[in-house]
Design a protein around this motif. Structure first.
Motif, mmCIF file in Angstrom:
data_model
loop_
_atom_site.group_PDB
_atom_site.id
_atom_site.type_symbol
_atom_site.label_atom_id
_atom_site.label_comp_id
_atom_site.label_asym_id
_atom_site.label_seq_id
_atom_site.Cartn_x
_atom_site.Cartn_y
_atom_site.Cartn_z
ATOM 1 N N ASP A 281 -44.753 -1.502 11.865
ATOM 2 C CA ASP A 281 -44.320 -2.033 13.148
ATOM 3 C C ASP A 281 -44.961 -1.260 14.295
ATOM 4 O O ASP A 281 -45.227 -0.052 14.189
ATOM 5 N N THR B 275 -45.773 -5.485 17.714
ATOM 6 C CA THR B 275 -45.073 -6.448 16.855
ATOM 7 C C THR B 275 -43.635 -6.683 17.294
ATOM 8 O O THR B 275 -43.054 -7.726 17.012
ATOM 9 N N ARG B 276 -43.041 -5.699 17.976
ATOM 10 C CA ARG B 276 -41.630 -5.808 18.365
ATOM 11 C C ARG B 276 -41.478 -5.252 19.779
ATOM 12 O O ARG B 276 -41.810 -4.094 20.034
ATOM 13 N N LEU C 275 -46.854 -10.405 18.105
ATOM 14 C CA LEU C 275 -45.406 -10.301 18.271
ATOM 15 C C LEU C 275 -44.674 -11.121 17.209
ATOM 16 O O LEU C 275 -44.932 -12.314 17.044
ATOM 17 N N HIS C 276 -43.744 -10.478 16.497
ATOM 18 C CA HIS C 276 -42.873 -11.239 15.598
ATOM 19 C C HIS C 276 -41.412 -11.166 16.038
ATOM 20 O O HIS C 276 -40.573 -11.902 15.530
ATOM 21 N N THR C 277 -41.099 -10.285 17.004
ATOM 22 C CA THR C 277 -39.739 -10.192 17.516
ATOM 23 C C THR C 277 -39.776 -9.769 18.982
ATOM 24 O O THR C 277 -40.448 -8.792 19.331
ATOM 25 N N ILE D 181 -39.162 -16.307 17.995
ATOM 26 C CA ILE D 181 -39.206 -14.857 17.783
ATOM 27 C C ILE D 181 -38.181 -14.135 18.649
ATOM 28 O O ILE D 181 -38.162 -12.898 18.676
ATOM 29 N N PRO E 121 -33.334 -14.809 15.634
ATOM 30 C CA PRO E 121 -34.340 -15.815 16.004
ATOM 31 C C PRO E 121 -34.048 -17.194 15.441
ATOM 32 O O PRO E 121 -34.201 -18.202 16.139
ATOM 33 N N GLN E 122 -33.617 -17.260 14.178
ATOM 34 C CA GLN E 122 -33.373 -18.559 13.563
ATOM 35 C C GLN E 122 -32.135 -19.255 14.136
ATOM 36 O O GLN E 122 -31.905 -20.427 13.853
#
Length: 334
Positions: free
Chosen positions: A135, A182-183, A208-210, A233, A252-253
């Protein structure tokens, strides 16, 4: 900020009680904080508040002052690196945090070492921090306060910590692109400024994933725009000065599962209040969950679906991995 990280980690190792004061606060407010704490050492930038040196000399003559980077480097150079032999109990105070939502003057709250450890554990369990995952973490707000929420979980997992030169939107966008962040943890106002950047599409934000946002409200329409433009995200976090984060999360979901809009209303105290249509989904990993309000409610076992309506002036949500590792050590008297 790099110095703050160094001081924070050193304080934890030595068992020192740390208190952070924001440099943008007026000198009178900082003086009030000093009166409550009476520090043995005060590290600050005298150029930001020249009057503080006078306050410290006259009101706190026994406090050791470190007023510049040169003073700080000289302090480090005067000693030698040795492993600390301090014995630290989990119940020992680690930091003092000042309230902002209470009436009257801000009140200092004691936060023990166990609370910081529990906060780190809950962040790893719930925020998706994974040990060994490469990360790259960007705190998009000052480390004084909520900005340090991902500091310990990130370092514990081996993540790279990116500390921006400042917190302007353009600086943060360049840092995300250059360092393949990434975060990121952003305030809602920063997220809005990011979305309103005219050349946003010219930045490469694909790493970026979050994107965690919190510390203030965010309009539902802007949340929907962020999901549409950045992808699924977003993670919404909630915390308090009285209680280290994460307290509750919207993953996120769980963004965009229902129609966004204020289409339903409820009546509270004779006032018509808009309600965000859809649901509030609290899916949180902890051993025990307490909801305290006007009337004490029974303990809600983790994993069991519950519905509860609480009418109270204030409600405190308190999570704890075990009864002795509470995140709250001392409740304010008012």
């Amino acid at each position: 900020d790099a110095d703050q990280v160094e001081i924070l980690l050193a304080g934890f190792e030595l068992g020192a009680v740390l208190t952070g004061l924001a440099p943008w606060h007026p000198a009178k407010l900082l003086e009030g904080g000093l009166n409550q704490v009476s520090p043995r050492m005060f590290i600050h930038d005298a150029a930001a508040h020249p009057e503080l040196d006078h306050i410290l000399r006259t009101m706190f003559p026994r406090t050791e002052r470190v007023s510049s980077r040169a003073d700080y480097e000289a302090l480090l150079g005067s000693g030698r690196p040795v492993r600390s032999t301090s014995r630290i109990d989990p119940a020992d105070p680690a930091s003092l945090a000042f309230t902002s939502g209470t009436t009257g003057r801000p009140k200092a709250l004691t936060i023990p070492h166990s609370a910081h450890l529990a906060s780190m554990r809950l962040a790893v369990l719930n925020v998706g921090v994974q040990i060994g995952r490469p990360d790259v973490v960007l705190p998009g707000m000052p480390l004084i306060g909520a900005g340090m929420s991902l500091l310990l979980p990130g370092l514990a997992s081996g993540a790279t910590l990116v500390l921006p030169e400042d917190y302007r939107t353009e600086t943060l966008l360049r840092a995300i692109q250059e360092h393949k962040v990434t975060r990121a943890f952003l305030t809602p106002s920063t997220l809005i400024d990011l979305l309103d950047t005219p050349d946003l599409e010219e930045y490469d934000l694909s790493s970026l994933h979050t994107v965690i946002y919190g510390s203030a409200p965010l309009a539902a329409a802007k949340v929907a725009e962020a999901v549409r433009r950045l992808g699924p995200i977003l993670m919404q976090g909630y915390g308090l000065a009285e209680l280290l984060p994460p307290i509750s999360l919207l993953h996120p979901q769980e963004h965009g599962l229902r129609t966004v809009g204020f289409q339903q209303f409820t009546t509270a105290g004779g006032v018509k209040v808009p309600v965000l249509s859809g649901r509030v989904n609290v899916r949180y990993k902890a051993d025990r969950l307490f909801v305290l309000g006007a009337e004490a409610l029974p303990v809600l076992p983790f994993g069991a679906p519950q519905k509860a309506a609480v009418e109270a002036r204030a409600c405190l949500l308190y999570t704890s991995p075990s009864p002795r590792d509470g995140l709250l050590s001392r409740m304010p008297s008012s």
